[in-house]
Design an enzyme around this catalytic site. Structure first.
Site, PDB file in Angstrom:
ATOM      1  N   ASN C  28       0.836  -1.197   0.000  1.00 53.85           N
ATOM      2  CA  ASN C  28       0.000   0.000   0.000  1.00 53.85           C
ATOM      3  C   ASN C  28       0.867   1.241   0.000  1.00 53.85           C
ATOM      4  O   ASN C  28       1.948   1.271   0.575  1.00 53.85           O
ATOM      5  CB  ASN C  28      -0.975   0.010   1.188  1.00 53.85           C
ATOM      6  N   HIS C  94       4.452   0.603   1.867  1.00 53.66           N
ATOM      7  CA  HIS C  94       4.678  -0.661   2.553  1.00 53.66           C
ATOM      8  C   HIS C  94       4.478  -1.791   1.555  1.00 53.66           C
ATOM      9  O   HIS C  94       3.484  -1.818   0.831  1.00 53.66           O
ATOM     10  CB  HIS C  94       3.698  -0.809   3.715  1.00 53.66           C
ATOM     11  N   HIS C  96       5.575  -6.269   0.786  1.00 59.78           N
ATOM     12  CA  HIS C  96       6.237  -7.497   1.222  1.00 59.78           C
ATOM     13  C   HIS C  96       7.169  -7.947   0.096  1.00 59.78           C
ATOM     14  O   HIS C  96       7.234  -9.124  -0.243  1.00 59.78           O
ATOM     15  CB  HIS C  96       5.218  -8.580   1.554  1.00 59.78           C
ATOM     16  N   ASP C 119      23.985   5.726  -2.761  1.00 60.24           N
ATOM     17  CA  ASP C 119      23.342   6.841  -3.471  1.00 60.24           C
ATOM     18  C   ASP C 119      21.983   7.197  -2.882  1.00 60.24           C
ATOM     19  O   ASP C 119      21.470   8.284  -3.114  1.00 60.24           O
ATOM     20  CB  ASP C 119      23.152   6.485  -4.954  1.00 60.24           C
ATOM     21  N   HIS C 168       8.672  -8.956   9.620  1.00 61.82           N
ATOM     22  CA  HIS C 168       7.529  -8.510   8.850  1.00 61.82           C
ATOM     23  C   HIS C 168       7.978  -8.106   7.427  1.00 61.82           C
ATOM     24  O   HIS C 168       8.115  -8.979   6.575  1.00 61.82           O
ATOM     25  CB  HIS C 168       6.850  -7.376   9.618  1.00 61.82           C
ATOM     26  N   TYR C 225      24.786  15.046  -9.104  1.00 61.87           N
ATOM     27  CA  TYR C 225      24.588  13.721  -9.682  1.00 61.87           C
ATOM     28  C   TYR C 225      23.139  13.507 -10.106  1.00 61.87           C
ATOM     29  O   TYR C 225      22.222  13.673  -9.315  1.00 61.87           O
ATOM     30  CB  TYR C 225      24.982  12.682  -8.639  1.00 61.87           C
TER      31      TYR C 225
END
Lengths: 227, 227, 227, 227
Positions: C28, C94, C96, C119, C168, C225
């Site tokens: 999400n 977020h 996984h 970087d 998690h 950069y």
């Protein structure tokens, strides 16, 4: 029909790309024409997306070009040696596919850790011994074929349709070009899973009776699997 | 509606390809028809891209073919045993997906290293014991089902909807074919991450209270997650 | 313009799929609306391919729904805690994702082994401590935010825009939703390369002066950069 | 034709995306224009999908901009040093490709474990020494070029067309931009297979006479391979 065989060889070569077994021109498929016994093989150095059936090169059993204007794959001498030793092999594939080649580079036989392996290869897929300096300098591609034949002196090439050439890469075979490609895909898949099986801590292959069951339910005289 | 179930089973089988869980014909999905209780399963040896809903085979609880002209998947006897033991399972999936199969080949239970796992599997995903020679020779596919059932004798198949068959590959299940496929995708993902977790040096599973939290927020009676 | 923010949040959520950071609904993105300060976040349980901008849920700083008919992502309380602590963060992600999650499951900080890492992240990406049983049972999602904030008590969240939550998965942030997604892609890439670096035998991070050089040439006041 | 060179450089940069060697703007290709000797290079910070041939920046041997409105890649000073040392190099590629970068991060030379490697790189692909604090602070990009040149002081850059920069990432080169990209793809592939070869337990490189055979059958004066 030599024309039909050329088309099969073309399609089988393109399948190497489709199954992610080759990049650039790093692979080749050949097939024994059922009518003439000639060997039809991919030309050397032609990108897959430009290949046509008519580019396929036709060789006799001694490697003399019978049809085609292009040079055969530089691995043709290896294919020819294998066709001479493996009389029932109708198709041969050579790739530098990433997982099987990693095993070939490790110099180890590929153990039969699972039934996926056992459905296609009856026991471990052997890795050849190293070639000697003399063999390499004299006739490298022919000797690559010879060392494969030597590896199968006490092993049935029909029940183990593939090999890892030490420090080099795999060859597979089958009753025709398609089956040889199929076996290359399987070899790649089981090489990948065997790698992970070892990292997870197991180095014990399947029980012999489970190997027997899987191989025979698919290839034995009472085969009932996936038919 | 048996016809609707056939279409669901077809689509679920095609999803195995979409989610990269199978190559060639290495997988099969079945579903228990909610009206008749019959088991609808993929036919044997048909390439995924040629499959149609009408090719699906309908079996009764003893495995007798009720509808369809083709042979059922050779794994059908395993599916039937599982439907008999897992009364609320409405769909079953079998694949040789690369990560879960690597764990099955290692002969190890898949530990619950993270909350991704805990959202779907309440504790480790078990690996069965090896089959004996006698089991394999007598009725291999039936005994594969039996050894899974034995593995779940003291484990709730509803809270751990998957298993690794020793030296073979995973089975998963769910309330219908779609949920069983979903659980196969998850099993593959957590098998991959567990492999890497171990290589990074951790072999300690999640705390039990975190397992509880994740499983129950999704499946408990006060579930609030992802609904 | 709240509408514009909703569209940005939608697109950023779809980018998670495009960059292979999520499967199913496992991720999400939220964003702080620059005009109102409200938090716009993905709804819970809606498949990515059915999502529309109007499904995005608008929350005030206490988590009260201001606009939208759907339930916010169940991770919304974590996002809210982070927005409250990280005042300049305009977007939070977020996922996984497979490599960063493997590190989170290993419970280890992700070391800065290369300049790709340097970087974007000024030193290692920290892994939080484990949550206690009490924290998990009381207010799991809020406490997940709190333990992240605790991890950054002595660390500048602006120079290390990401974290691994123990057992998690990762969270990342940035000046808006796009930058937060960008940082998630980078975190995944450096997590993958760090894994391989360790397997190849190196566990020594970059020299501090090289970290300084890379971070400052991109983010310092004389940045030159990739502008 | 400077215009033609710009188009080649554009296409070669896009090939980095096609071959999965870069994400975002993490890579750059340059080429020495055969007519003018100028260096044509990718502009800094432009997404690949917006790039046009006219965006390419033309530099003289000292790095002065001769044509183009955009800033050259911030790695341009490294490219220039390499063109000055490697007089026959017509194209240079820099990427953060995932496998070669993992080796660079490990600080190790990439051993020649197989013939795939030997067909392109005559022996191991070296990893540079670390840069010193002084080098990094004074002129980081120029010193990156210098340390590569130093690494090849006793090594023929024509027979080993690539290098790993310690803690950073690979550079490759070739007779033009296309060949440099080709060598980057090969380097990535052999870096991947070498990683796996080591995990499988082998750390012994190919015999020197096999290295000789493979390199010389492709690049020697009697080359016959893949022509």
């Amino acid at each position: 029909m030599l024309q039909e065989t050329k088309e099969k060889v073309l399609r089988a070569n393109l399948d190497l790309v489709k199954y992610h077994l080759v990049i650039f021109t790093w692979g080749n498929v050949s097939m024994r024409d059922p009518d003439t016994g000639y060997i039809v093989i991919k030309p050397s150095g032609v990108p897959y997306d430009e290949m046509k059936a008519d580019y396929m090169v036709v060789l006799d059993g001694e490697g003399k070009r019978v049809e085609g204007n292009m040079k055969p794959s530089s691995d043709a001498p290896t294919h020819l040696v294998l066709y001479n030793h493996f009389r029932e092999a109708g198709g041969i594939v050579h790739t530098h596919s990433e997982w099987a080649t990693s095993w070939a580079q490790s110099g180890r036989n590929l153990p039969a850790y699972g039934t996926t392996h056992a459905d296609y290869f009856y026991g471990e897929v052997p890795c050849t011994r190293k070639l000697t300096r003399e063999e390499i300098e004299r006739a490298y591609e022919v000797e690559t074929g010879n060392v494969i034949a030597e590896t199968f002196r006490k092993l049935d090439y029909r029940s183990v349709p593939g090999v890892l050439v030490y420090g080099h890469a795999p060859f597979t075979w089958g009753k025709d070009a398609d089956e040889a490609v199929h076996n290359s895909v399987v070899l790649e898949e089981v090489a990948k899973m065997a790698f992970r099986t070892e990292v997870l801590g197991n180095r014990i292959p399947l029980d012999q009776f489970l190997l027997d069951k899987h191989y025979l339910r698919k290839h034995g005289k009472d085969a009932y699997y996936g038919q």
